[in-house]
Design a protein around this motif. Sequence first.
Motif, PDB file in Angstrom:
ATOM      1  N   ASP A 182       0.881  -1.166   0.000  1.00 26.61           N
ATOM      2  CA  ASP A 182       0.000   0.000   0.000  1.00 26.61           C
ATOM      3  C   ASP A 182       0.920   1.219   0.000  1.00 26.61           C
ATOM      4  O   ASP A 182       1.493   1.593   1.025  1.00 26.61           O
ATOM      5  CB  ASP A 182      -0.887  -0.022   1.251  1.00 26.61           C
ATOM      6  N   VAL A 183       1.084   1.817  -1.161  1.00 28.46           N
ATOM      7  CA  VAL A 183       2.049   2.902  -1.330  1.00 28.46           C
ATOM      8  C   VAL A 183       1.729   4.079  -0.415  1.00 28.46           C
ATOM      9  O   VAL A 183       2.636   4.715   0.137  1.00 28.46           O
ATOM     10  CB  VAL A 183       2.143   3.324  -2.809  1.00 28.46           C
ATOM     11  N   ASP A 184       0.454   4.372  -0.207  1.00 28.29           N
ATOM     12  CA  ASP A 184       0.093   5.459   0.707  1.00 28.29           C
ATOM     13  C   ASP A 184       0.590   5.184   2.124  1.00 28.29           C
ATOM     14  O   ASP A 184       1.018   6.104   2.825  1.00 28.29           O
ATOM     15  CB  ASP A 184      -1.425   5.676   0.734  1.00 28.29           C
ATOM     16  N   ALA A 185       0.568   3.920   2.532  1.00 30.42           N
ATOM     17  CA  ALA A 185       0.966   3.561   3.892  1.00 30.42           C
ATOM     18  C   ALA A 185       2.478   3.620   4.100  1.00 30.42           C
ATOM     19  O   ALA A 185       2.936   3.753   5.232  1.00 30.42           O
ATOM     20  CB  ALA A 185       0.455   2.165   4.237  1.00 30.42           C
ATOM     21  N   THR A 187       4.552   5.787   2.323  1.00 33.83           N
ATOM     22  CA  THR A 187       5.094   7.030   1.758  1.00 33.83           C
ATOM     23  C   THR A 187       4.833   8.199   2.696  1.00 33.83           C
ATOM     24  O   THR A 187       3.727   8.379   3.175  1.00 33.83           O
ATOM     25  CB  THR A 187       4.451   7.311   0.376  1.00 33.83           C
ATOM     26  N   GLN A 188       5.864   8.963   2.927  1.00 36.68           N
ATOM     27  CA  GLN A 188       5.760  10.175   3.749  1.00 36.68           C
ATOM     28  C   GLN A 188       6.091  11.358   2.862  1.00 36.68           C
ATOM     29  O   GLN A 188       7.059  11.325   2.095  1.00 36.68           O
ATOM     30  CB  GLN A 188       6.746  10.108   4.915  1.00 36.68           C
ATOM     31  N   TRP A 189       5.295  12.405   2.927  1.00 37.97           N
ATOM     32  CA  TRP A 189       5.513  13.619   2.164  1.00 37.97           C
ATOM     33  C   TRP A 189       5.990  14.719   3.116  1.00 37.97           C
ATOM     34  O   TRP A 189       5.359  14.963   4.133  1.00 37.97           O
ATOM     35  CB  TRP A 189       4.224  14.082   1.480  1.00 37.97           C
TER      36      TRP A 189
END
Length: 192
Positions: A182-185, A187-189
Amino acid sequence: MPERNDAALEFLLTRRSRPAKTLTGPGPMRDELMPILTAAARTPDHGKLEPWRFIVVEKPALERLGHQVTARGEALGIDPAKITKERHAYDTSPLAVVVVESPKASDKVPAIEQTYSAGAACLALLNAALASGWGANWLSGWASLDRDFIRDGFGLEDHESVAGILHIGTQTVAPPERPRPDVDAITQWIKD
C-alpha cells in the motif's frame, strides 16, 4: 512536461517475476543474453567503479553446482528438505546469471553504495530479461551465502559475494498477481 514512455511505465507497473520452478528450456542463447546483460550494466554506479560482475551459468555447470549444493549441504548438516529445495533451482533452471558484488576500494564511494549498485544490477537484469520475453526469477538461498560454495562453485574471491542469482528461461505459466504494498501507507511527504 517531460516526455513520457508509457510502454516502459506500463511494463514497470505490471512486471512480475516468474517462479523459477515454472521455467523450462530453452534459455536465451548468448546473442539473446548480451542485450540483457548490457541493460543490467547500465545500472546506477556512483564513481563508475563497476562494483559487480556477471557469471553466466549454463546447463552443464548448473548440474555440477546442483551436486555441489547437495555435498555442501550434507557437510554442513542442513535439513535435507532445504538441500532439496536449493538444489531444485539448479537442476531445473536452463540458465542462470550470478550477479557478483565485487566492491572496489574508493575514498569517494562508500561500500554500502556499491552494495546497492550490485542490487540494482540484479533488478535491472531481471527487468531486462522479462522485457525481452523470458521468464526470470531472482533467487539466492543458503548456498549463495556459503563462502566455500561460492569460492568452489563460482570462483569468487574473498572480497566478493553473491548479490543474486537470476534464473532465466522459457516461462510455462504466468503466476497470478500477488498483493502489493500500500504505497500510501509507506510514503511520507515532507512539504516544509
